[in-house]
Design a protein around this motif. Structure first.
Motif: not given
Length: 393
Positions: A100-115
């Motif tokens: 197994s290997g891990d890969r970092i993935h970026h996505s948009g901010l969720e509502k609670h992360q903005k708050v």
């Protein structure tokens, strides 16, 4: 976008992150300075300075909320072309090799992360500023008490009984409650004064550690808040910068469609929204211009104060004219080492302050004591005006 700092990859440089973090403090200093200058002519603006923390927190709350909503970045990060991305770890399994290997993935901010981002950028700095002001007041009170003594010590009302019960003090319930609140307030201030230095030192130490690790490329988080929220700050791509305007237009059109009421009310609400959008669109330009204006005025007044405080060098004054020799006075010998009174080489040379001529101490003291004048210029003199010389001229 006003600034585009160059660099390779999506990871911002340390200087981009440092500049984005220091911009709010420079903005606050610029606004405080501008309001202070305007308050000299409009005293009503002093009330804004009295509530400086609340005013700036409310302003940053509006700016940060609008910026996170439209660009997924803080107000200062959006100026440098940065965006916040949620960090996710995706696990990929290779069936051929069974590992197994891990890969970092970026996505948009969720509502609670903005708050929570608004909480870390606005609410926590506001409480930190209030704690810092309380700590400063407590420290000043301690310093004043150590220098002048505690001037607030008073007798308690319950203990103030004198003369075997002949004197009584009636205490109302409101006074008791007020004194209890005062004691509780003083106790809270003392607790803050004792704990705040440790909290401040821990916060600064963690900030320094994260910044050092980020500079050494040992972590992708610039601060503890970003790490706690699981957010990476990335450099925006060209396509993201182009999509920002269309995204903002879509959000604003949806807000206009949700307006309710009769046509005239919708027209009023639409005009208010347009005004608010205009203010928000030009807020970045105006506030950054205020920062540069503040820095320019600070440099201007600092150089002016330096010029005013610099000591003025004046040329030395010309020497006074030599005293005139009286016709009836004793003539001066051609040799300057001879005493005019005894015509001998001077012994214990002494000068007379009113004229500056040098004589033997015994000769001039005897002459001045008898005649009360200078023997050469006939100017009035006393024995107190005789000055002994340690080197004969």
């Amino acid at each position: 976008m006003l600034f585009q700092v160059g660099g390779q990859g999506i990871r911002p440089t340390f200087f981009e992150m440092a500049a984005a973090q220091q911009l709010p403090s420079s903005l606050r200093a610029a606004l405080t300075y501008s309001i202070g200058v305007l308050a000299l002519r409009r005293p009503i603006l002093h009330k804004v300075l009295d509530y400086e923390d609340e005013f700036f927190a409310l302003l940053m709350l509006v700016l940060e909320t609008h910026s996170l909503r439209t660009t997924d970045a803080s107000f200062s990060e959006s100026l440098y072309g940065l965006r916040r991305r949620a960090l996710k770890i995706r696990v990929q399994k290779d069936n051929a090799r069974s590992n197994s290997g891990d890969r970092i993935h970026h996505s948009g901010l969720e509502k609670h992360q903005k708050v929570l981002s608004v909480v870390f950028m606005v609410v926590l700095p506001y409480f930190k500023s209030k704690l810092h002001s309380i700590y400063n007041k407590e420290r000043e009170a301690r310093l004043r008490a150590s220098l002048w003594g505690d001037g607030d010590d008073r007798f308690d009302d319950a203990d103030y009984l004198a003369g075997g019960g002949t004197s009584f003090v009636s205490t109302s319930s409101s006074d008791v409650e007020a004194s209890a609140r005062t004691r509780l307030k003083n106790r809270i201030q003392k607790i803050i004064g004792a704990c705040y230095p440790w909290l401040h030192a821990g916060n600064e130490g963690l900030s320094f550690a994260y910044q050092l690790l980020y500079l050494l490329d040992a972590t992708g988080f610039y601060s503890l808040g970003l790490h706690a929220l699981g957010i990476h700050v990335c450099r925006a791509t060209g396509q993201e910068l182009m999509d920002t305007s269309s995204r903002i237009s879509k959000i604003r059109s949806n807000e206009r469609e949700r307006l309710l009421g009769p046509p005239w009310l919708k027209a009023v609400q639409g005009a208010l929204l347009s005004s608010m959008y205009t203010v928000l669109d030009y807020a970045q330009t105006g506030l950054i211009a205020a920062v540069f204006f503040f820095k320019m005025m600070e440099w201007w007044y600092q150089s002016a104060e330096e010029r005013m405080s610099a000591p003025t060098v004046y040329p030395p004054p010309p020497p006074p004219p030599p005293p005139k020799i009286a016709k009836e006075g004793i003539p001066l010998p051609p040799d300057r080492t001879i005493c005019p009174l005894c015509s001998q080489k001077r012994a214990n040379p002494s000068a007379l302050a009113v004229s500056g001529f040098v004589f033997c101490y015994a000769c001039i003291f005897k002459y001045v004591s008898q005649y009360k004048r200078c023997p050469v210029t006939l100017m009035p003199a006393t024995g107190d005006q005789i000055r002994r010389l340690f080197h004969d001229v």
